[in-house]
Design an enzyme around this catalytic site. Structure first.
Site, PDB file in Angstrom:
ATOM      1  N   HIS A  63       6.076  -1.634  -5.951  1.00 19.30           N
ATOM      2  CA  HIS A  63       6.198  -2.631  -4.873  1.00 19.30           C
ATOM      3  C   HIS A  63       5.752  -4.009  -5.358  1.00 19.30           C
ATOM      4  CE1 HIS A  63       6.475   0.978  -2.501  1.00 19.30           C
ATOM      5  NE2 HIS A  63       5.230   1.305  -2.730  1.00 19.30           N
ATOM      6  N   HIS A  93      -2.464  -9.010  -6.580  1.00 22.50           N
ATOM      7  CA  HIS A  93      -1.046  -8.739  -6.811  1.00 22.50           C
ATOM      8  C   HIS A  93      -0.247  -9.912  -6.268  1.00 22.50           C
ATOM      9  CE1 HIS A  93      -1.832  -7.374  -2.703  1.00 22.50           C
ATOM     10  NE2 HIS A  93      -0.608  -7.828  -2.481  1.00 22.50           N
ATOM     11  N   HIS A  95       3.753 -11.455  -4.498  1.00 16.17           N
ATOM     12  CA  HIS A  95       5.022 -11.242  -3.792  1.00 16.17           C
ATOM     13  C   HIS A  95       5.899 -12.436  -4.155  1.00 16.17           C
ATOM     14  CE1 HIS A  95       3.131  -8.244  -1.011  1.00 16.17           C
ATOM     15  NE2 HIS A  95       2.061  -8.987  -1.256  1.00 16.17           N
ATOM     16  N   GLU A 105       4.941 -14.620   1.515  1.00 15.67           N
ATOM     17  CA  GLU A 105       4.890 -13.844   2.771  1.00 15.67           C
ATOM     18  C   GLU A 105       4.499 -14.769   3.914  1.00 15.67           C
ATOM     19  OE1 GLU A 105       2.694 -10.033   1.729  1.00 15.67           O
ATOM     20  OE2 GLU A 105       4.801  -9.500   1.901  1.00 15.67           O
ATOM     21  N   HIS A 118      -2.136 -12.414  -3.728  1.00 13.49           N
ATOM     22  CA  HIS A 118      -3.110 -11.824  -2.801  1.00 13.49           C
ATOM     23  C   HIS A 118      -4.284 -11.243  -3.560  1.00 13.49           C
ATOM     24  CE1 HIS A 118       0.237 -11.257   0.435  1.00 13.49           C
ATOM     25  NE2 HIS A 118      -0.312 -12.469   0.465  1.00 13.49           N
ATOM     26  N   THR A 198       0.309  -6.278   4.553  1.00 11.36           N
ATOM     27  CA  THR A 198       1.713  -6.689   4.737  1.00 11.36           C
ATOM     28  C   THR A 198       2.682  -5.639   4.180  1.00 11.36           C
ATOM     29  OG1 THR A 198       1.869  -7.823   2.610  1.00 11.36           O
ATOM     30  CG2 THR A 198       1.063  -9.119   4.492  1.00 11.36           C
TER      31      THR A 198
HETATM   32  C1  LIG Z   1      -4.151   1.290   1.808  1.00 11.09           C
HETATM   33  C2  LIG Z   1      -3.906   1.559   0.351  1.00 11.09           C
HETATM   34  C3  LIG Z   1      -2.633   0.968  -0.153  1.00 11.09           C
HETATM   35  N1  LIG Z   1      -2.412  -0.407   0.219  1.00 11.09           N
HETATM   36  C4  LIG Z   1      -3.200  -1.407  -0.203  1.00 11.09           C
HETATM   37  O1  LIG Z   1      -4.209  -1.214  -0.860  1.00 11.09           O
HETATM   38  C5  LIG Z   1      -2.776  -2.813   0.130  1.00 11.09           C
HETATM   39  C6  LIG Z   1      -3.622  -3.867  -0.183  1.00 11.09           C
HETATM   40  C7  LIG Z   1      -3.247  -5.185   0.136  1.00 11.09           C
HETATM   41  C8  LIG Z   1      -2.021  -5.429   0.751  1.00 11.09           C
HETATM   42  S1  LIG Z   1      -1.563  -7.082   1.156  1.00 11.09           S
HETATM   43  N2  LIG Z   1      -0.053  -7.320   0.656  1.00 11.09           N
HETATM   44  O2  LIG Z   1      -1.614  -7.169   2.602  1.00 11.09           O
HETATM   45  O3  LIG Z   1      -2.467  -7.938   0.436  1.00 11.09           O
HETATM   46  C9  LIG Z   1      -1.173  -4.389   1.067  1.00 11.09           C
HETATM   47  C10 LIG Z   1      -1.549  -3.057   0.749  1.00 11.09           C
HETATM   48  C11 LIG Z   1      -3.800   3.046   0.060  1.00 11.09           C
HETATM   49  N3  LIG Z   1      -5.121   3.588  -0.094  1.00 11.09           N
HETATM   50  C12 LIG Z   1      -5.697   4.364   0.833  1.00 11.09           C
HETATM   51  C13 LIG Z   1      -6.929   4.762   0.344  1.00 11.09           C
HETATM   52  C14 LIG Z   1      -7.110   4.181  -0.908  1.00 11.09           C
HETATM   53  C15 LIG Z   1      -8.171   4.215  -1.847  1.00 11.09           C
HETATM   54  C16 LIG Z   1      -8.023   3.495  -3.046  1.00 11.09           C
HETATM   55  C17 LIG Z   1      -6.848   2.758  -3.290  1.00 11.09           C
HETATM   56  C18 LIG Z   1      -5.799   2.732  -2.352  1.00 11.09           C
HETATM   57  C19 LIG Z   1      -5.954   3.446  -1.180  1.00 11.09           C
HETATM   58 ZN   LIG Z   2       0.151  -8.619  -0.806  1.00 12.90          ZN
END
Ligand SMILES: C[C@H](CNC(=O)c1ccc(S(N)(=O)=O)cc1)Cn1ccc2ccccc21
Ligand SMILES: [Zn+2]
Length: 262
Positions: A63, A93, A95, A105, A118, A198
């Site tokens: 992604h 990371h 986008h 975004e 981000h 997001t």
């Molecule tokens: C939510 C997690 C996966 N998603 C993210 O970490 C994440 C972070 C930032 C954004 S943004 N674009 O808004 O900045 C989007 C998604 C899954 N997950 C669940 C438990 C967990 C533990 C360690 C690592 C990942 C883990």
């Molecule tokens: Zn992001």
């Protein structure tokens, strides 16, 4: 785990099927209307304590491309701003789009930037893991930094030169001693509002802090993102460039955006 992406069949307009919170009331990103942001004099300056940071790896998760940090202690934290206490850096990371008129975004007065960085932090004082924090309303703080095309960004070269190592989804490479302080603009003026991840699972657990001043990167550096990394894995015969990995702005639903500046 439900698969999702940025294509016709699995993109942002379809995410609500598996992730109904996509239609929640504090979703991100948003369009920031600068003249409707309320200056909040009680907002403190942001403090980035990044000097002892330990980056671990650079990866392509299908992604985005992401740099992860050792978050086993409080050596790399952010505090101040709208925050209670400090939040630990977990990863950063990007986008981006196919050309300069789309890719970010968040948008500002309807204007998108070609790319958005981000920096993802979690509340290690209140929660015992990133995953636990990611599910809590005050669990995460994400710093958004806009990338604008202009002169070359020297600090970004080490990253764009390593992108070929993470061409395919699911690839990872060692990437240490990268200090993301070099990716911050000179001004730390910001907008802040309560929002969400997001990307799926779209948890409404993020305090967003979007810096007003973009950083400048060259068109060549942006092209490296667009031409090098793929959404697809090495085993897939269809090679799809990783571009347009951004969610469009979501309804504000009455949320107030605060500004740290007049
Ligand atoms: C939510 C997690 C996966 N998603 C993210 O970490 C994440 C972070 C930032 C954004 S943004 N674009 O808004 O900045 C989007 C998604 C899954 N997950 C669940 C438990 C967990 C533990 C360690 C690592 C990942 C883990
Ligand atoms: Zn992001």
């Amino acid at each position: 785990q439900h698969c999702w992406g940025y294509g016709e069949e699995d993109g942002p307009s379809e995410w609500h099927r598996y992730f109904p919170i996509a239609e929640g009331n504090r979703q991100s990103p948003i369009n920031i209307v600068s003249n409707q942001a309320v200056f909040n004099p009680s907002l403190k300056p942001l403090v980035f304590v990044y000097d002892q940071c330990t980056s671990i790896n650079l990866s392509n998760n299908g992604h985005s491309v992401m740099v992860e940090f050792d978050d086993n202690d409080d050596k790399t934290v952010i505090s101040g701003g709208p925050l209670e206490g400090s939040y630990r850096l977990k990863q950063f990371h990007f986008h981006w789009g196919t050309q300069r008129n789309s890719g970010s975004e968040h948008t500002v007065d309807g204007k998108p930037y070609p790319c958005e960085l981000h920096l993802v932090h979690w509340n290690a004082r209140a929660y015992s893991s990133f995953g636990e924090a990611a599910a809590a309303p005050d669990g995460l703080v994400v710093i958004g930094v806009f990338l604008e095309t202009g002169g070359q960004h020297p600090g970004l070269n080490r990253l764009t030169d390593a992108l070929y190592m993470v061409k395919f989804k699911g690839t990872k490479t060692q990437f240490d001693d990268f200090n993301p302080r070099c990716l911050l603009p000179s001004s730390f003026e910001y907008w802040t509002y309560p929002g969400s991840l997001t990307t799926p699972p779209l948890n409404e657990s993020v305090i967003w802090v979007v810096l007003k001043e973009p950083i400048k990167v060259s068109e060549k550096q942006m092209e490296k993102f667009r031409k090098t990394v793929l959404f697809s894995g090495e085993e897939e015969e269809q090679r799809v460039h990783m571009v347009n990995n951004y969610r469009p702005p979501q309804p504000l639903n009455g949320r107030q955006v605060h500004a740290s500046f007049k």
